[in-house]
Design a protein around this motif. Structure first.
Motif, PDB file in Angstrom:
ATOM      1  N   ASN A  25      44.027 -39.132  30.386  1.00  0.00           N
ATOM      2  CA  ASN A  25      44.471 -37.918  29.702  1.00  0.00           C
ATOM      3  C   ASN A  25      43.450 -36.796  29.855  1.00  0.00           C
ATOM      4  O   ASN A  25      43.807 -35.634  30.077  1.00  0.00           O
ATOM      5  CB  ASN A  25      44.702 -38.194  28.213  1.00  0.00           C
ATOM      6  N   GLU A  26      42.178 -37.136  29.719  1.00  0.00           N
ATOM      7  CA  GLU A  26      41.118 -36.132  29.836  1.00  0.00           C
ATOM      8  C   GLU A  26      41.058 -35.571  31.254  1.00  0.00           C
ATOM      9  O   GLU A  26      40.902 -34.364  31.457  1.00  0.00           O
ATOM     10  CB  GLU A  26      39.774 -36.743  29.446  1.00  0.00           C
ATOM     11  N   TYR A  65      54.907 -38.997  24.915  1.00  0.00           N
ATOM     12  CA  TYR A  65      55.282 -38.306  23.678  1.00  0.00           C
ATOM     13  C   TYR A  65      54.102 -37.560  23.055  1.00  0.00           C
ATOM     14  O   TYR A  65      54.292 -36.592  22.325  1.00  0.00           O
ATOM     15  CB  TYR A  65      55.926 -39.287  22.687  1.00  0.00           C
ATOM     16  N   ASP A  66      52.890 -37.997  23.360  1.00  0.00           N
ATOM     17  CA  ASP A  66      51.724 -37.261  22.871  1.00  0.00           C
ATOM     18  C   ASP A  66      51.634 -35.886  23.536  1.00  0.00           C
ATOM     19  O   ASP A  66      51.142 -34.925  22.950  1.00  0.00           O
ATOM     20  CB  ASP A  66      50.447 -38.058  23.157  1.00  0.00           C
ATOM     21  N   ASN A  67      52.147 -35.787  24.772  1.00  0.00           N
ATOM     22  CA  ASN A  67      52.081 -34.523  25.510  1.00  0.00           C
ATOM     23  C   ASN A  67      53.265 -33.605  25.244  1.00  0.00           C
ATOM     24  O   ASN A  67      53.260 -32.450  25.667  1.00  0.00           O
ATOM     25  CB  ASN A  67      51.984 -34.804  27.014  1.00  0.00           C
ATOM     26  N   ILE A  68      54.289 -34.111  24.551  1.00  0.00           N
ATOM     27  CA  ILE A  68      55.438 -33.266  24.223  1.00  0.00           C
ATOM     28  C   ILE A  68      55.041 -32.309  23.089  1.00  0.00           C
ATOM     29  O   ILE A  68      54.442 -32.727  22.101  1.00  0.00           O
ATOM     30  CB  ILE A  68      56.648 -34.128  23.791  1.00  0.00           C
ATOM     31  N   PRO A  69      55.358 -31.024  23.210  1.00  0.00           N
ATOM     32  CA  PRO A  69      55.001 -30.056  22.156  1.00  0.00           C
ATOM     33  C   PRO A  69      55.952 -30.148  20.958  1.00  0.00           C
ATOM     34  O   PRO A  69      56.852 -29.323  20.792  1.00  0.00           O
ATOM     35  CB  PRO A  69      55.121 -28.709  22.878  1.00  0.00           C
ATOM     36  N   PHE A  70      55.773 -31.143  20.123  1.00  0.00           N
ATOM     37  CA  PHE A  70      56.618 -31.314  18.940  1.00  0.00           C
ATOM     38  C   PHE A  70      56.567 -30.055  18.075  1.00  0.00           C
ATOM     39  O   PHE A  70      55.487 -29.490  17.858  1.00  0.00           O
ATOM     40  CB  PHE A  70      56.140 -32.498  18.101  1.00  0.00           C
ATOM     41  N   GLU A  71      57.710 -29.632  17.559  1.00  0.00           N
ATOM     42  CA  GLU A  71      57.703 -28.511  16.620  1.00  0.00           C
ATOM     43  C   GLU A  71      57.236 -28.969  15.240  1.00  0.00           C
ATOM     44  O   GLU A  71      56.862 -28.151  14.405  1.00  0.00           O
ATOM     45  CB  GLU A  71      59.088 -27.869  16.534  1.00  0.00           C
ATOM     46  N   ASP A  72      57.251 -30.287  15.007  1.00  0.00           N
ATOM     47  CA  ASP A  72      56.833 -30.852  13.727  1.00  0.00           C
ATOM     48  C   ASP A  72      55.719 -31.864  14.000  1.00  0.00           C
ATOM     49  O   ASP A  72      55.974 -32.959  14.503  1.00  0.00           O
ATOM     50  CB  ASP A  72      58.024 -31.529  13.037  1.00  0.00           C
ATOM     51  N   ASP A  73      54.475 -31.483  13.697  1.00  0.00           N
ATOM     52  CA  ASP A  73      53.334 -32.365  13.974  1.00  0.00           C
ATOM     53  C   ASP A  73      53.416 -33.668  13.199  1.00  0.00           C
ATOM     54  O   ASP A  73      52.978 -34.721  13.683  1.00  0.00           O
ATOM     55  CB  ASP A  73      52.021 -31.649  13.639  1.00  0.00           C
ATOM     56  N   ALA A 108      47.474 -25.525  25.438  1.00  0.00           N
ATOM     57  CA  ALA A 108      46.668 -25.060  24.304  1.00  0.00           C
ATOM     58  C   ALA A 108      46.645 -26.085  23.178  1.00  0.00           C
ATOM     59  O   ALA A 108      45.596 -26.308  22.554  1.00  0.00           O
ATOM     60  CB  ALA A 108      47.206 -23.729  23.786  1.00  0.00           C
ATOM     61  N   GLN A 109      47.789 -26.734  22.913  1.00  0.00           N
ATOM     62  CA  GLN A 109      47.815 -27.728  21.838  1.00  0.00           C
ATOM     63  C   GLN A 109      46.988 -28.947  22.203  1.00  0.00           C
ATOM     64  O   GLN A 109      46.293 -29.514  21.361  1.00  0.00           O
ATOM     65  CB  GLN A 109      49.264 -28.148  21.544  1.00  0.00           C
ATOM     66  N   GLU A 110      47.044 -29.339  23.473  1.00  0.00           N
ATOM     67  CA  GLU A 110      46.219 -30.457  23.917  1.00  0.00           C
ATOM     68  C   GLU A 110      44.736 -30.112  23.779  1.00  0.00           C
ATOM     69  O   GLU A 110      43.918 -30.971  23.427  1.00  0.00           O
ATOM     70  CB  GLU A 110      46.549 -30.802  25.372  1.00  0.00           C
ATOM     71  N   ALA A 111      44.396 -28.863  24.019  1.00  0.00           N
ATOM     72  CA  ALA A 111      43.003 -28.415  23.844  1.00  0.00           C
ATOM     73  C   ALA A 111      42.561 -28.575  22.398  1.00  0.00           C
ATOM     74  O   ALA A 111      41.450 -29.045  22.119  1.00  0.00           O
ATOM     75  CB  ALA A 111      42.864 -26.957  24.290  1.00  0.00           C
ATOM     76  N   ILE A 112      43.441 -28.219  21.485  1.00  0.00           N
ATOM     77  CA  ILE A 112      43.120 -28.364  20.052  1.00  0.00           C
ATOM     78  C   ILE A 112      42.971 -29.837  19.690  1.00  0.00           C
ATOM     79  O   ILE A 112      42.038 -30.230  18.972  1.00  0.00           O
ATOM     80  CB  ILE A 112      44.209 -27.692  19.196  1.00  0.00           C
ATOM     81  N   ASN A 113      43.881 -30.663  20.211  1.00  0.00           N
ATOM     82  CA  ASN A 113      43.824 -32.102  19.925  1.00  0.00           C
ATOM     83  C   ASN A 113      42.508 -32.702  20.401  1.00  0.00           C
ATOM     84  O   ASN A 113      41.883 -33.509  19.690  1.00  0.00           O
ATOM     85  CB  ASN A 113      44.996 -32.822  20.597  1.00  0.00           C
TER      86      ASN A 113
END
Length: 391
Positions: free
Chosen positions: A258-259, A75-83, A270-275
């Motif tokens: 994960n890394e 679920y951490d890797n799912i691109p949630f539309e609501d953070d 891209a979102q994982e990069a930000i995280n």
């Protein structure tokens, strides 16, 4: 679909048998063997058979050790539309300790799904469908597998056992808690007196000085790659460069799963990069513990990234870097872990109240510093990628 799974946070499973019996009282025959139930319909036609297995951290600890981190990662890797919803879901997963797994011999019908949802509503928790859809305790969708939010007004639930652990208390823990609360009062930061103690030093599983040093170097290198990805840099050139850096410092084996997945992905998310970039703040706590940062200030501003990089780049090898580390004592690290724990509660409470975080704190900074500090003290022996953020 032949499976429906209920995950819950419960102090015990003593009432589960009664709830299952009540749900299937009409029209079904129930045979129990330990924590497994065989349920057959009594109908002359359209006969159905279900198997229900009940597991808890007490009865099946290996299941939770192996599966909850994977569920967190999924679920951490799912691109949630609501953070914010993503945070709530990950918080819920982090405190799950009970599973009711329902398996049907045949494809589950809408009528049966409604019946299973009723079981969910009596037990509480969340429902998990094989495609990754999550349901709340009323059977309403929380999130779809593509990250789209459902109509549920979801709020996580944790039993007192998961919040407070095994009711561990000590004079040392109480003194530390009271010292932190006195600091919070002095700085006009709200606190919850009911928030439990952290374990005493002897009950923690502190990481060694070398463990922390290796985690710091490996993390910093991955963060640099993540920053390149987030800024739209040349992924292949960046990947090759930073893999060589990992090998140069001999910390390639110190990456988390994960890394490693992120570094090796053909098209890094891209979102994982930000995280991962935000984990500069977790890294900051590591180099603080190693003596390269004088003080952990109130987490209201991002760390000094230039200094953070120089801490490692000043040295040609891991051994040179490690020789310059000076490990802080365990009491000091645990004091900071207790403080960040209570900072986090203040941030969450202010967000729930739709207020600005006290003392100008940034909750994202708080969470990442908590990751680093809780990992170092070995809180619940959780892995880096799955540090729970319950408050």
């Amino acid at each position: 679909m032949n499976h429906f799974t209920i995950f819950a946070s419960k102090n015990d499973i003593e009432d589960v048998e009664l709830k299952i019996s009540d749900a299937f009282a009409k029209g079904f025959a129930i045979v129990k063997s330990e924590n497994e139930y065989s349920i057959k319909s009594k109908a002359l036609f359209k006969k159905h058979k279900f198997t229900i297995r009940v597991m808890s951290e007490d009865t099946n600890p290996d299941y939770f050790t192996k599966n909850i981190p994977g569920m967190m990662g999924y679920y951490d890797n799912i691109p949630f539309e609501d953070d914010n919803l993503k945070e709530l879901v990950l918080t819920q997963i982090s405190v799950l300790n009970t599973v009711i797994a329902i398996e049907s011999e045949k494809e589950i019908t809408e009528e049966q799904l409604l019946l299973f949802s009723r079981v969910l509503s009596t037990i509480g928790g969340i429902g998990f469908l094989p495609n990754g859809t999550l349901l709340d305790d009323e059977g309403v969708v929380i999130v779809y597998p593509d990250g789209q939010s459902g109509p549920s007004d979801f709020r996580p639930h944790a039993c007192t056992r998961k919040i407070m652990g095994q009711a561990v208390s000590s004079e040392e823990g109480e003194q530390r808690k009271n010292k932190t609360i006195a600091f919070l009062k002095e700085n006009a930061i709200p606190y919850a007196a009911s928030l439990p103690q952290l374990p005493p030093i002897e009950a923690c599983q502190f990481k060694t000085q070398e463990d922390i040093a290796r985690r710091a170097v490996a993390l910093l290198i991955v963060i640099q790659f993540a920053c390149d990805v987030a800024q739209g840099g040349n992924v292949e050139e960046s990947r090759d460069f930073f893999i060589n850096m990992l090998r140069k410092y001999e910390v390639e084996d110190d990456l988390t799963n994960n890394e490693r997945d992120f570094l090796q992905a053909f098209e890094p998310d891209a979102q994982e990069a930000i995280n991962i970039s935000w984990q500069y703040e977790a890294y900051w706590t590591l180099i603080w513990a190693l003596g390269f940062v004088e003080k952990l200030d109130v987490p209201d501003e991002v760390c000094d990234c230039e200094h953070a990089i120089q801490v490692v780049s000043n040295y040609e090898t891991f051994e040179q870097f490690y020789q310059e580390t000076t490990m802080r004592n365990q009491e000091e690290i645990l004091d900071e872990a207790d403080k960040i724990y209570r900072y986090h509660w203040a941030c969450v409470d202010s967000r729930i109240q739709e207020q600005t975080a006290p003392a100008g704190m940034n909750e994202s900074i708080v969470m990442e510093r908590r990751r680093g500090l809780f990992w170092m003290i070995g809180h619940r022996d959780e892995a880096w990628d799955t540090i729970s953020m319950d408050t």
